[in-house]
Design a protein around this motif. Sequence first.
Motif, PDB file in Angstrom:
ATOM      1  N   THR A   7       0.805  -1.223   0.000  1.00 53.45           N
ATOM      2  CA  THR A   7       0.000   0.000   0.000  1.00 53.45           C
ATOM      3  C   THR A   7       0.839   1.275   0.000  1.00 53.45           C
ATOM      4  N   GLY A   8       2.085   1.187   0.444  1.00 53.94           N
ATOM      5  CA  GLY A   8       2.929   2.374   0.531  1.00 53.94           C
ATOM      6  C   GLY A   8       2.638   3.238   1.742  1.00 53.94           C
ATOM      7  N   GLU A   9       1.731   2.794   2.605  1.00 52.45           N
ATOM      8  CA  GLU A   9       1.409   3.550   3.811  1.00 52.45           C
ATOM      9  C   GLU A   9       2.573   3.493   4.795  1.00 52.45           C
ATOM     10  N   PRO A  10       2.878   4.619   5.456  1.00 56.52           N
ATOM     11  CA  PRO A  10       3.952   4.583   6.453  1.00 56.52           C
ATOM     12  C   PRO A  10       3.588   3.703   7.641  1.00 56.52           C
ATOM     13  N   LEU A  11       4.532   2.837   8.044  1.00 58.61           N
ATOM     14  CA  LEU A  11       4.334   1.956   9.199  1.00 58.61           C
ATOM     15  C   LEU A  11       5.049   2.483  10.428  1.00 58.61           C
ATOM     16  N   PHE A  12       6.179   3.163  10.210  1.00 60.27           N
ATOM     17  CA  PHE A  12       6.983   3.655  11.330  1.00 60.27           C
ATOM     18  C   PHE A  12       7.808   4.841  10.857  1.00 60.27           C
ATOM     19  N   LEU A  13       7.905   5.876  11.685  1.00 62.54           N
ATOM     20  CA  LEU A  13       8.680   7.066  11.350  1.00 62.54           C
ATOM     21  C   LEU A  13       9.929   7.125  12.220  1.00 62.54           C
ATOM     22  N   PHE A  14      11.087   7.313  11.587  1.00 62.97           N
ATOM     23  CA  PHE A  14      12.361   7.380  12.298  1.00 62.97           C
ATOM     24  C   PHE A  14      12.809   8.813  12.568  1.00 62.97           C
ATOM     25  N   GLY A  15      12.000   9.799  12.261  1.00 62.91           N
ATOM     26  CA  GLY A  15      12.388  11.184  12.456  1.00 62.91           C
ATOM     27  C   GLY A  15      13.028  11.749  11.200  1.00 62.91           C
ATOM     28  N   ASP A  47      16.150   0.262  18.764  1.00 60.19           N
ATOM     29  CA  ASP A  47      15.862  -1.068  19.298  1.00 60.19           C
ATOM     30  C   ASP A  47      14.570  -1.542  18.645  1.00 60.19           C
ATOM     31  N   ARG A  48      14.656  -2.594  17.845  1.00 58.65           N
ATOM     32  CA  ARG A  48      13.490  -3.092  17.118  1.00 58.65           C
ATOM     33  C   ARG A  48      12.414  -3.605  18.066  1.00 58.65           C
ATOM     34  N   ASN A  49      12.799  -4.274  19.130  1.00 57.79           N
ATOM     35  CA  ASN A  49      11.827  -4.835  20.069  1.00 57.79           C
ATOM     36  C   ASN A  49      11.021  -3.752  20.772  1.00 57.79           C
ATOM     37  N   LYS A  50      11.678  -2.668  21.159  1.00 59.27           N
ATOM     38  CA  LYS A  50      11.011  -1.584  21.881  1.00 59.27           C
ATOM     39  C   LYS A  50      10.456  -0.514  20.949  1.00 59.27           C
ATOM     40  N   GLU A  51      10.888  -0.543  19.676  1.00 60.41           N
ATOM     41  CA  GLU A  51      10.511   0.462  18.682  1.00 60.41           C
ATOM     42  C   GLU A  51      10.820   1.873  19.173  1.00 60.41           C
ATOM     43  N   LYS A  52      12.006   2.015  19.778  1.00 55.23           N
ATOM     44  CA  LYS A  52      12.458   3.302  20.293  1.00 55.23           C
ATOM     45  C   LYS A  52      13.930   3.492  19.970  1.00 55.23           C
ATOM     46  N   PRO A  53      14.373   4.758  19.890  1.00 53.90           N
ATOM     47  CA  PRO A  53      15.806   4.994  19.723  1.00 53.90           C
ATOM     48  C   PRO A  53      16.561   4.620  20.992  1.00 53.90           C
ATOM     49  N   ILE A  54      17.802   4.201  20.836  1.00 55.43           N
ATOM     50  CA  ILE A  54      18.660   3.879  21.968  1.00 55.43           C
ATOM     51  C   ILE A  54      19.388   5.162  22.357  1.00 55.43           C
TER      52      ILE A  54
END
Length: 83
Positions: A7-15, A47-54
Amino acid sequence: SMHHGTTGEPLFLFGNAHRNTISWSPHGRFLCLAGFGNLAGGMSFWDRNKEKPIPQYDAETGVPMFPQIVASCTVGYGWSPDS
């Protein structure tokens, strides 16, 4: 950002940052987004598991360097095999 393959829809934004390198750790948990070569050498780790920056800290002062660390003039990079 990461987008859905169909679909091209954004799933996650990294900033917002200038990046031209994506590198997964050997076990697939950590992600490094970096700007090497013609960019300034900024790196951010996720961190892929937490979906947060380290969070990154200056080794001498302990001051947070979030959202990135800078490795100017970097010509090579790699993960430790046990990362």
